[in-house]
Write an enzyme that holds these catalytic residues in place. Sequence first.
Site, short mmCIF file in Angstrom:
data_model
loop_
_atom_site.label_atom_id
_atom_site.label_comp_id
_atom_site.label_asym_id
_atom_site.label_seq_id
_atom_site.Cartn_x
_atom_site.Cartn_y
_atom_site.Cartn_z
N ARG A 87 51.97 16.13 79.13
CA ARG A 87 50.99 17.34 78.80
C ARG A 87 50.05 17.41 79.70
NH1 ARG A 87 50.83 15.97 72.09
NH2 ARG A 87 52.71 17.08 71.99
N SER A 127 51.98 13.71 60.02
CA SER A 127 51.77 11.82 60.20
C SER A 127 52.05 11.62 58.76
CB SER A 127 50.45 11.31 60.87
OG SER A 127 50.62 11.53 62.13
N ASP A 172 46.45 14.08 70.13
CA ASP A 172 47.47 15.29 70.11
C ASP A 172 46.66 16.43 70.20
OD1 ASP A 172 49.51 13.64 69.51
OD2 ASP A 172 49.57 13.84 67.44
N GLN A 182 51.84 4.53 66.01
CA GLN A 182 53.11 4.39 65.62
C GLN A 182 53.45 3.12 65.78
OE1 GLN A 182 55.15 7.25 68.46
NE2 GLN A 182 54.42 8.99 67.11
N SER A 196 48.09 2.45 69.83
CA SER A 196 49.32 3.41 69.17
C SER A 196 49.55 3.26 67.67
CB SER A 196 50.58 3.18 69.95
OG SER A 196 51.86 3.72 69.10
N GLY A 249 59.12 11.40 68.02
CA GLY A 249 58.92 10.24 68.30
C GLY A 249 58.25 9.03 67.04
N ARG A 271 60.93 9.13 76.29
CA ARG A 271 59.85 8.50 75.95
C ARG A 271 60.07 7.13 76.01
NH1 ARG A 271 57.27 11.95 71.26
NH2 ARG A 271 55.45 10.67 71.84
C1 S3P Z 1 51.36 9.48 65.46
C2 S3P Z 1 50.67 8.72 66.42
C3 S3P Z 1 50.41 9.20 67.85
C4 S3P Z 1 50.79 10.69 67.84
C5 S3P Z 1 51.85 11.35 67.18
C6 S3P Z 1 51.82 10.99 65.83
C7 S3P Z 1 51.51 8.82 63.94
O1 S3P Z 1 51.17 8.56 68.54
O2 S3P Z 1 50.53 11.17 69.17
O3 S3P Z 1 52.08 12.79 67.35
O4 S3P Z 1 52.17 9.74 63.23
O5 S3P Z 1 51.44 7.85 63.97
P1 S3P Z 1 50.97 7.18 69.16
O6 S3P Z 1 50.86 6.35 68.38
O7 S3P Z 1 52.03 6.98 70.38
O8 S3P Z 1 49.59 7.37 69.99
#
Ligand code: S3P
Length: 437
Positions: A352, A28, A321, A175, A173, A100, A128
């Site tokens: 998962r 991340s 995760d 992300q 989230s 993602g 996704r």
């Molecule tokens: C991440 C946020 C998480 C995580 C992903 C990495 C990130 O996803 O599952 O592996 O780097 O911001 P979500 O934001 O969809 O929960």
Amino acid sequence: MREAGPLPMTFGRGGSLRGRARVPGDKSISHRALMLGAMALGTSRIEGLSEGGDVRSTAAALATMGAGIGREADGTVWVRGVGTGGLLQPERPLDMGNSGTSARLLMGLAASHDLTAILHGDASLSSRPMARVAEPLRRLGADIVAAPGTRLPIALRGLAPAAALTHRLDVPSAQVKSALLLAGLNIPGVTRLIETVPTRDHSERMLALFGADIRRDGPEIAIRGEAELRPQQLRVPGDPSAAAFLAVAALVVPGSELLIENVCVNPLRAGLFEVLRAMGGDIAFLDTREECGEPVADLRVRHSALTALDVPPEVAPSMIDEYPILFVAAAFAAGTTRTSGLAELRVKESDRLAAMAAGLCAIGVPVEESADGLAVRGSGGEPVPGGGRIDPRLDHRIAMSFAVAGLHAAEPVGIADMTPASTSWPGFADAVEALRR
Ligand code: S3P
């Protein structure tokens, strides 16, 4: 990227795990270091960047949009940024691979630039959901055309200047939050997000390091746009989501003791370690310090008798995760570990919950799957039956989780394809092997 076809591997018993271990740079944080380096004016230098496929996807996409990125002989990565608002029209589609984080965060960055980007990815990523990020980006002015179900491939036409917005994050989230913060960097005025369930805050921490005007007040996060980011020298700490595999391996394989060095222990990432401790796991954070704006520690983990736990759903964002490897730990605990509130796990790199339930069943571990969780009956520390052949479903964490299960299984566990591990941890199998005594 899967150039060489599947790599079947078998993981079996073979002594305890002992010694010092290092894990790859946090995935991340690595994505964010590259993206903010690309938005700064000048050259940033990054030590310890993840070498996994996901982070490579981000690097390649940023280079296609004008950033200079290179690696020196000692592994340090340099990024010559284009400055906020300076991304260029990409001349070819951006391949997001399995990642993602690359797809969602880069959509955010591109949304407030005057460019059109086409993003595509592998079969896992193309299944996704992207609506959670596409919808708010449309509200700030981006034009997004997506495959049915708002999935990749996506064509995104950004807008500059885009309109500052206030957005309530209804899916917890990081992300989505990060995509909007990155978009906000190049939006005049203040972009506001309301986050009621805290998720990993690496973007906020790193934006502050690069000099952005970002503030948190209760659930509200505000970023002032048209920011001028200053290039940085960064040392990316080790990935707690990778350390999780070694930590569980050391807990369940008798006689093990590992010191996993330099691991990010940001409380919004460290939920698994707390849960494992509550199950009786002997895990200590040693020499806690700060690196890259993040708390970092060495993790000492010793073989422990684990007891089952009802895992409260509130911890999910801090270990989202880590559920695959938690289910493996549960397979060795005394009693039945129950989890709930995990519907989000169905839209990760694989479903998962389904993948773990099928795999645990295949290696002889009693498991019950519900709509939003698993109940796993553990062996009380004895080897699990093992055998079987696991399909990792293009998901690195499924592949590595069952590899760990094999280390204390009566019959070796076969993984139909270990190549997905390289999206986050190229060399995972060798790293485990090197710790066997
Ligand atoms: C991440 C946020 C998480 C995580 C992903 C990495 C990130 O996803 O599952 O592996 O780097 O911001 P979500 O934001 O969809 O929960």
